[in-house]
Design an enzyme around this catalytic site. Structure first.
Site, PDB file in Angstrom:
ATOM      1  N   GLU A   1      21.907 -26.722  49.603  1.00  0.00           N
ATOM      2  CA  GLU A   1      23.241 -27.249  49.903  1.00  0.00           C
ATOM      3  C   GLU A   1      24.102 -26.104  50.398  1.00  0.00           C
ATOM      4  OE1 GLU A   1      24.769 -30.159  47.185  1.00  0.00           O
ATOM      5  OE2 GLU A   1      22.883 -30.130  46.089  1.00  0.00           O
TER       6      GLU A   1
ATOM      7  N   CYS B   1      33.408 -25.919  49.203  1.00  0.00           N
ATOM      8  CA  CYS B   1      32.653 -26.209  50.431  1.00  0.00           C
ATOM      9  C   CYS B   1      33.175 -27.478  51.080  1.00  0.00           C
ATOM     10  CB  CYS B   1      31.155 -26.292  50.181  1.00  0.00           C
ATOM     11  SG  CYS B   1      30.738 -26.795  48.547  1.00  0.00           S
TER      12      CYS B   1
ATOM     13  N   LYS C   1      20.013 -18.557  38.040  1.00  0.00           N
ATOM     14  CA  LYS C   1      20.679 -17.324  38.430  1.00  0.00           C
ATOM     15  C   LYS C   1      22.091 -17.668  38.884  1.00  0.00           C
ATOM     16  CE  LYS C   1      20.903 -14.816  42.297  1.00  0.00           C
ATOM     17  NZ  LYS C   1      22.260 -14.358  42.111  1.00  0.00           N
TER      18      LYS C   1
ATOM     19  N   GLU D   1      32.565 -21.173  59.429  1.00  0.00           N
ATOM     20  CA  GLU D   1      33.105 -21.429  58.096  1.00  0.00           C
ATOM     21  C   GLU D   1      33.871 -20.188  57.622  1.00  0.00           C
ATOM     22  OE1 GLU D   1      31.648 -23.476  53.957  1.00  0.00           O
ATOM     23  OE2 GLU D   1      30.374 -21.949  54.852  1.00  0.00           O
TER      24      GLU D   1
END
Ligand SMILES: Cc1cc2nc3c(=O)[nH]c(=O)nc-3n(C[C@H](O)[C@H](O)[C@H](O)COP(=O)(O)OP(=O)(O)OC[C@H]3O[C@@H](n4cnc5c(N)ncnc54)[C@H](O)[C@@H]3O)c2cc1C
Length: 1011
Positions: A759, A793, A678, A889
């Site tokens: 992750e 990231c 996906k 973040e």
């Protein structure tokens, strides 16, 4: 030929005679310097440490720091007595030794630097004039990282020109002949000093910015009768420099001006083509111009850089090839003397003698060309050439010690190079006969390349060879697919054409892919271009629960057969996919530019990573795929091997839209699982493209299924599904933790305990030590924080500066950020594009508001495109570790800067976060580097480089704490997460009779056996 060789020898011997009349060691400074150089030539390890020490020294302020560094660099046993004594002395009397060392190294630098400033240099030039030696002056400076730096440079060039013109007004030509070709004032200019944003992929942009800075200088040079030379730097700038030269000197204003020159580097394989092109251009232009022919100063850099990126190396591998090419180009220059004024930039007597002999042969008067040599080098050769009646010009760098360091290190390397002429002649007393040999005779026909360029396996065999071997260390053997080198016009053209083609397909619809069939649904999701949200890149069919169920069934059905398909067949499927990805490379990159706003090189790196994942995992699976004997014991064969888990559900993010999806899916497929993939809702088209690739590669029906749709609907449904055995997820912490939790619940009918690869994000920190190279810190930090708009990231989010270096870094960081080009990534010159969508845009702007209330807004770009999701690069200072902008973040171009007292505090701040993904450190202290390597908490630690850009196999990627479950994509243990280990033990004795040896590996356990 023979006659020419004897003429070259005759002239060479004459030069040597004259040189020997005034014997001078290679290094005119005696004592300290002389001894260090001698040691360097004896011991390569010492040389590396010495040059590193020289590099850091000017940035050390206190004696104590100097001594500490000296200790760290040279405390190893085995370094010569000179250094041993030095270190010892330094420990006892640091307040004396520090300044003495600095003084000695300044002395070394001043051997190669003609003066600190323009006034200083005039005195040197006067002395040279008395020796009948002319000059060209070059300005040394720190790496230009901002337009402020570039403007300052341009002003310094102008100032230098004015001073030189004024001071040398009365000077006349030393030869008094053909002087109109050789203005007294000669300035050497580097284009990288005049524009901070040169992108090799976009020479037009560079020229558009460089030309306006150069015109005033050229105009003034013309007025005062001076000469301007464009120096040549690394290969990445070569085409731009040539293009700029031709463009500007074709302009009406400069078309008839003969006092412009450019450099050709003979170590480049394409230098002859470039020179021919210049000659043709010059003839059309109809005005003389000059060429300085050199071998080239960046050989080590070019070879290292090409090796790192997997590029064809632009330089010759054998030194005699560069020498021979120098002679070929010498001929070309002299044969075109009617349009070109030649300058031969070499200290090599053979190269010089060749030019002399050929010029005579062609009847060219010796006053019509010149020899150029570097300041501080080969003094006796200069003197000899003057005595022989040739024109000699010295290349004189001007500048301070700190910015001069990289120049000094280049010169030291050149002087001590094993291959260099100067070392051979002046340090090793190689005979004149040997030194004057025809370089063509010295070229080795087997084309052997220097050690560092030798690949253990010929390139064409690398992937095949990998597959054949079981025991090879993969990290050593795997060679990554090369990045596209956008230096080449051909690559630029291909990318532009791909962008045009992909644009034509805007608005197309893409199906789901289930059980080997394309599936269309009524619901279509548009995917928009974040640079221009009214543009729809394409529509993805939206899957609902029904399609998700269908996909699980298809996968389950396919799993039985696929799990027993030989490893080799599965590995080959990935390799075919890799080949297709490479074939469609530009097209796929172009889709990324439009769908997720990636700049060209970032998009290309993403496709390269996908290719690497396929090939690397194919190789790894071959390694893991064969059952391996656990122990050699008589009478028993016990084999450890792996089975796939079952149905793997892959959920990928949009920020590496093809690479991450491909990495997780290909790992699932090659390990024998059936996969449902996906893509993110923001990168459906990229996902659909990847599905096309695997379909073309021949993935069997049901083995790979493609479902685009809402994570909250199909994602959640499949995570909880009893028939899904594992989930591979990369994305946000919020979603990741939910998946982790729900996967822990065992549902009725579930066969397996679900394995989750999770992750997530990071709040990555880079620490900057007090001795760090500020230019490097700024360049890499800007790239790490703002490359792809900070949406990696791995991106840098917290820059932690030791207070001692704080002001120096900030002084350059803010102007560097202010120089970034923000715009549509369709244009290769844009470094900062849009963020992914409106939601991200709003969230990041909210964070910027939070930042404004918590900390100090130190910088925010003002000019951004009016449409599209562009966020101005933003920097906050006075950030404290407990503030939200330092903890959460943000995933956008926002950088927080934190000031700390010392390294202890820096580590505490860096580690004081929920995340542990990437981390970086800039330092030139070996002890501090070792400490940070050991103590910084992150899955990937980067020292003295950017903290983004992990490469498959080379930098296995992934973090821990709230950044992930400790898995490493692109690492040799990654596939194990997709596998269940099994051991099969067989008693092989029959009435005490046992085979002598049990094979270390055996074939897979497959039944029925494949034909
Ligand atoms: C006045 C002047 C201006 C210069 N300007 C520039 C400039 O603008 N840009 C620039 O790049 N260089 C420039 N150089 C050249 C450079 O700085 C070196 O000085 C020069 O390459 C040394 O060559 P040589 O002929 O003196 O010495 P040699 O000892 O004969 O040659 C050394 C050179 O050979 C080449 N080489 C070394 N090892 C290998 C190998 N294994 N395979 C192939 N080739 C190898 C390298 O180019 C090396 O520098 C300039 C040099 C001078 C003298």
């Amino acid at each position: 030929m023979r006659a020419r060789q004897s003429e070259i020898e005759r002239r060479g011997r004459r030069i040597f005679e004259l040189v020997d009349k005034h014997p001078e060691p290679l290094f005119s400074k005696a004592g300290f310097y002389q001894r260090l150089m001698a040691l360097s030539m004896r011991d390569e390890r010492f040389k590396v440490q010495l040059f590193r020490f020289v590099d850091v020294l000017p940035s050390l302020r206190r004696s104590r720091e100097i001594i500490e560094h000296l200790n760290e660099y040279f405390s190893d046993d085995g370094f010569g007595p000179l250094v041993g004594t030095g270190v010892h002395l330094a420990r006892i009397v640091p307040w004396v030794s520090g300044p003495i060392l600095r003084w000695n190294v300044s002395g070394m630098a001043h051997q190669f630097i003609a003066g600190k400033n323009p006034d200083d240099v005039i005195a040197t030039l006067r002395k040279r004039r008395a020796q009948k030696i002319g000059f060209t002056v070059d300005l040394l400076g720190e790496a230009v990282v901002s337009e402020a730096d570039a403007d300052e440079y341009a002003a310094r060039y102008l100032d230098l020109l004015e001073k030189l013109a004024r001071e040398t007004k009365s000077w006349t030509d030393p030869l008094g002949k053909n002087s109109e070709l050789f203005p007294v004032v000669n300035l050497s200019v580097k284009i990288s000093a005049l524009y901070s944003q040169i992108n090799p992929a976009d020479p037009a942009d560079a020229i558009a910015h460089l030309a306006p800075k150069l015109r005033p200088l050229l105009r003034r040079a013309r007025e005062v009768g001076a000469f301007i030379n464009f120096d040549m730097e690394s290969y990445a700038h070569k085409n731009t420099t040539l293009e700029l030269f031709k463009t500007i000197f074709t302009e009406e204003e400069f078309k008839d001006w003969p006092h412009a020159g450019i450099v050709i580097q003979a170590y480049l394989r394409d230098s002859e083509a470039d020179l021919r092109d210049l000659i043709e251009w010059g003839r059309k232009r109809g005005t003389r111009f000059a060429v300085r022919l050199v071998k080239g100063a960046y050989w080590d850099y070019e070879t290292t850089k090409s090796l790192q990126n997997g590029w064809d190396c632009p330089v010759y591998f054998q030194k005699p090839q560069s020498d021979a090419n120098f002679e070929t180009l010498t001929r070309l220059l002299l044969e075109n003397e009617s349009i070109i004024t030649a300058a031969f930039g070499s200290h090599n007597v053979r190269s010089i003698a060749y030019a002399q002999a050929l010029a005579d042969e062609l009847g060219i008067d010796r006053s019509r060309f010149e020899f150029q040599l570097l300041y501080g080098m080969a003094g006796p050769i200069k003197r000899a050439l003057v005595e022989m009646g040739y024109r000699v010009r010295e290349y004189c760098p001007v500048g301070e010690l700190l910015p001069g360091m990289s120049y000094l290190v280049r010169r030291l390397l050149e002087n001590t190079s094993n291959e260099g002429f100067l070392r051979a002649k002046f340090a090793e007393n190689v005979s004149a006969k040997e030194l004057l040999r025809d370089p063509r005779e010295l070229i080795r026909s087997n084309g052997a390349s220097p050690m560092k360029l030798q690949s253990p396996i010929p390139l064409q065999d690398q992937h095949r060879k990998n597959s054949a071997s079981l025991d090879t260390d993969p990290g050593d053997v795997y060679r990554n697919s090369p990045l596209v080198n956008f230096v080449y016009k051909d690559s630029q053209d291909k990318m532009r054409s791909a962008l045009r083609e992909v644009r034509k397909r805007f608005g197309e619809k893409y199906p789901l892919y289930i059980g080997g069939e394309k599936v269309w649904t009524d619901q279509l999701t548009p995917s928009v271009n974040p640079s221009a949200p009214d543009e729809i890149v394409g529509y993805g069919s939206e899957a609902g629960i029904a399609e998700a169920e269908r996909a699980v069934k298809a996968a389950r059905d396919a799993f039985g057969k696929w799990s027993r398909t030989p490893v080799e067949e599965r590995a080959r499927l990935l390799e075919r996919a890799a080949d297709i990805l490479e074939r469609r490379r530009y097209e796929l990159s172009a889709v990324e530019v439009f769908e997720v706003g990636k700049p060209w090189n970032e998009a290309d790196a993403d496709i390269r990573e996908a290719v690497d994942f396929c090939r690397f995992y194919a190789q790894q699976m071959r390694r893991l795929g064969r059952p391996k004997l656990t122990q050699q014991v008589p009478g028993e064969g016990s084999y450890h091997h792996y089975w796939p888990r079952g149905v793997a559900f892959v959920i990928a993010p949009w920020n590496f839209p093809i690479a991450i999806l491909c990495g997780m899916a290909s790992a699932g497929v090659v390990t024998g699982n059936a996969v449902i993939m996906k893509p993110s809702e923001q990168s459906i088209i990229c996902g659909a493209m990847l599905m096309q690739v695997f379909e073309e590669a021949g993935v069997p029906p049901g083995v790979l299924n493609f479902l685009s749709g809402h994570g909250s609907v199909i994602g959640a449904h499949l995570v909880d599904h009893k028939d899904v055995d594992m989930i591979a997820f990369t994305g946000s912490r919020e979603v990741g933790l939910k998946i982790w939790e729900s996967a822990g619940i065992t549902r009725p009918g579930q066969r397996e305990l679900k394995r989750v690869i999770c992750e997530m994000g990071g709040k990555n920190a880079m620490i900057v030590d007090s001795d760090a190279d500020v230019g490097e810190v700024v360049g890499y930090s800007i790239y790490s924080a703002f490359g792809y708009q900070g949406q990696k990231c791995s991106a840098l989010s917290r820059l932690i500066l030791l207070e001692e270096n704080y002001d120096r870094v900030m002084e350059r960081l803010i102007p560097a950020a202010a120089s970034l080009r923000i715009g549509n990534p369709e244009e290769p010159g844009s470094m900062v594009g849009p963020v992914i969508d409106e939601a991200a845009y709003r969230r990041i702007l909210d964070y910027i508001e939070v930042g404004k209330s918590e900390a100090t807004l130190a910088y925010q770009a003002k000019e951004i495109p009016p449409h599209g999701y562009f966020i101005p690069p933003t920097i906050f200072t006075n950030v404290k570790p407990n503030m939200r902008i330092a903890r959460e973040e943000i995933f956008g171009p926002v950088l927080s800067v934190l000031k700390v007292r010392d390294l202890d505090e820096a580590l505490e701040v860096a580690n004081g976060t929920d995340y542990a993904l990437t981390g970086g450190f800039f330092s030139r202290s070996p002890a501090n580097i070792e400490r940070v390597k050991a103590q910084l908490e992150a899955g990937n630690i980067y020292i003295n480089r950017s903290c983004t850009g992990a490469i498959v196999g080379r930098h296995p990627f992934g973090g821990f704490k709230m950044s992930g479950g400790g898995t490493k994509a692109g690492g040799e243990d990654y596939l194990l997460h997709f596998l269940i280990p099994r051991v099969v033990t067989e008693n092989t004795t029959r009435h005490g009779l046992a085979p002598e040896q049990t094979p270390e590996y055996r074939d897979e356990f497959l039944w029925p056996k494949p034909e």
